[in-house]
Each structure stands twice: as C-alpha cells, then as structure tokens.
Write a protein that holds these residues in place. Structure first.
Motif, PDB file in Angstrom:
ATOM      1  N   MET A   1     -10.548  -9.132  -2.079  1.00  0.00           N
ATOM      2  CA  MET A   1     -10.110  -7.749  -2.013  1.00  0.00           C
ATOM      3  C   MET A   1      -8.845  -7.628  -1.168  1.00  0.00           C
ATOM      4  N   ALA A   2      -8.744  -8.463  -0.155  1.00  0.00           N
ATOM      5  CA  ALA A   2      -7.568  -8.433   0.707  1.00  0.00           C
ATOM      6  C   ALA A   2      -6.318  -8.826  -0.077  1.00  0.00           C
ATOM      7  N   ALA A   3      -6.495  -9.769  -1.015  1.00  0.00           N
ATOM      8  CA  ALA A   3      -5.348 -10.192  -1.832  1.00  0.00           C
ATOM      9  C   ALA A   3      -4.881  -9.040  -2.723  1.00  0.00           C
ATOM     10  N   LEU A   4      -5.830  -8.288  -3.249  1.00  0.00           N
ATOM     11  CA  LEU A   4      -5.482  -7.149  -4.090  1.00  0.00           C
ATOM     12  C   LEU A   4      -4.735  -6.092  -3.283  1.00  0.00           C
ATOM     13  N   ASN A   5      -5.241  -5.777  -2.098  1.00  0.00           N
ATOM     14  CA  ASN A   5      -4.575  -4.790  -1.247  1.00  0.00           C
ATOM     15  C   ASN A   5      -3.172  -5.251  -0.865  1.00  0.00           C
ATOM     16  N   ALA A   6      -3.016  -6.538  -0.590  1.00  0.00           N
ATOM     17  CA  ALA A   6      -1.693  -7.065  -0.249  1.00  0.00           C
ATOM     18  C   ALA A   6      -0.750  -6.950  -1.436  1.00  0.00           C
ATOM     19  N   SER A   7      -1.275  -7.218  -2.634  1.00  0.00           N
ATOM     20  CA  SER A   7      -0.465  -7.117  -3.850  1.00  0.00           C
ATOM     21  C   SER A   7      -0.028  -5.679  -4.089  1.00  0.00           C
ATOM     22  N   VAL A   8      -0.938  -4.745  -3.872  1.00  0.00           N
ATOM     23  CA  VAL A   8      -0.623  -3.324  -4.060  1.00  0.00           C
ATOM     24  C   VAL A   8       0.440  -2.893  -3.061  1.00  0.00           C
ATOM     25  N   ALA A  11       3.767  -4.231  -4.169  1.00  0.00           N
ATOM     26  CA  ALA A  11       4.298  -3.501  -5.316  1.00  0.00           C
ATOM     27  C   ALA A  11       4.854  -2.147  -4.898  1.00  0.00           C
ATOM     28  N   LYS A  12       4.140  -1.457  -4.021  1.00  0.00           N
ATOM     29  CA  LYS A  12       4.626  -0.165  -3.541  1.00  0.00           C
ATOM     30  C   LYS A  12       5.923  -0.319  -2.771  1.00  0.00           C
ATOM     31  N   ALA A  13       6.030  -1.374  -1.992  1.00  0.00           N
ATOM     32  CA  ALA A  13       7.253  -1.606  -1.227  1.00  0.00           C
ATOM     33  C   ALA A  13       8.424  -1.905  -2.160  1.00  0.00           C
ATOM     34  N   SER A  14       8.152  -2.633  -3.247  1.00  0.00           N
ATOM     35  CA  SER A  14       9.245  -2.959  -4.165  1.00  0.00           C
ATOM     36  C   SER A  14       9.718  -1.722  -4.916  1.00  0.00           C
ATOM     37  N   ARG A  15       8.812  -0.745  -5.111  1.00  0.00           N
ATOM     38  CA  ARG A  15       9.186   0.504  -5.782  1.00  0.00           C
ATOM     39  C   ARG A  15       9.604   1.567  -4.786  1.00  0.00           C
ATOM     40  N   ARG A  16       9.567   1.248  -3.542  1.00  0.00           N
ATOM     41  CA  ARG A  16       9.921   2.167  -2.456  1.00  0.00           C
ATOM     42  C   ARG A  16       9.071   3.429  -2.501  1.00  0.00           C
ATOM     43  N   GLU A  17       7.776   3.282  -2.765  1.00  0.00           N
ATOM     44  CA  GLU A  17       6.875   4.435  -2.779  1.00  0.00           C
ATOM     45  C   GLU A  17       6.547   4.851  -1.362  1.00  0.00           C
ATOM     46  N   GLY A  18       6.455   6.133  -1.165  1.00  0.00           N
ATOM     47  CA  GLY A  18       6.019   6.653   0.122  1.00  0.00           C
ATOM     48  C   GLY A  18       7.040   6.496   1.230  1.00  0.00           C
ATOM     49  N   THR A  19       8.312   6.378   0.892  1.00  0.00           N
ATOM     50  CA  THR A  19       9.334   6.205   1.922  1.00  0.00           C
ATOM     51  C   THR A  19      10.085   7.503   2.185  1.00  0.00           C
ATOM     52  N   GLY A  20       9.535   8.618   1.774  1.00  0.00           N
ATOM     53  CA  GLY A  20      10.196   9.889   2.026  1.00  0.00           C
ATOM     54  C   GLY A  20      10.225  10.730   0.771  1.00  0.00           C
ATOM     55  N   PRO A  21      10.902  11.863   0.875  1.00  0.00           N
ATOM     56  CA  PRO A  21      10.953  12.754  -0.289  1.00  0.00           C
ATOM     57  C   PRO A  21      11.767  12.128  -1.422  1.00  0.00           C
ATOM     58  N   THR A  22      11.346  12.400  -2.616  1.00  0.00           N
ATOM     59  CA  THR A  22      12.062  11.872  -3.776  1.00  0.00           C
ATOM     60  C   THR A  22      12.999  12.938  -4.312  1.00  0.00           C
TER      61      THR A  22
END
Length: 52
Positions: A1-8, A11-22
């Motif tokens: 499960m830890a591997a899945l969370n790390a992968s998620v 992926a979010k970091a590569s898409r820059r999710e949650g880094t501020g208003p879009t």
C-alpha cells in the motif's frame, strides 16, 4: 500500500496538483455555421410489371 501511495504522490507532483489555484480560461463562443442546404433526392419512376 505504501508503494501505491508513493506512486500517487509522484503522479500528483508531476501534474502539479494541489500547488495553488488553477487558471480557468473561458472558451470563445463558436461562430454560427450556416445550415447546409439539403438537395432533395430525385424521384425515380417505379418499374411497372410487364403485362402478359
């Protein structure tokens, strides 16, 4: 499960999710297209059966 969370998280970091208003861009309204005139099909005369 830890591997899945790390992968998620990766992926979010590569898409820059949650880094501020879009930024939301409004799309331009499409230009109205003129309706293509439909050509009526030619009426064909039906074949008449031969009389014997």
């Amino acid at each position: 499960m830890a591997a899945l969370n790390a992968s998620v998280e990766k992926a979010k970091a590569s898409r820059r999710e949650g880094t501020g208003p879009t930024e939301v861009h409004k799309l331009p309204k499409p230009k109205k297209k003129t309706a293509a005139k439909k050509q009526q099909a030619k009426k064909t005369t039906g074949r008449r059966p031969r009389s014997a």
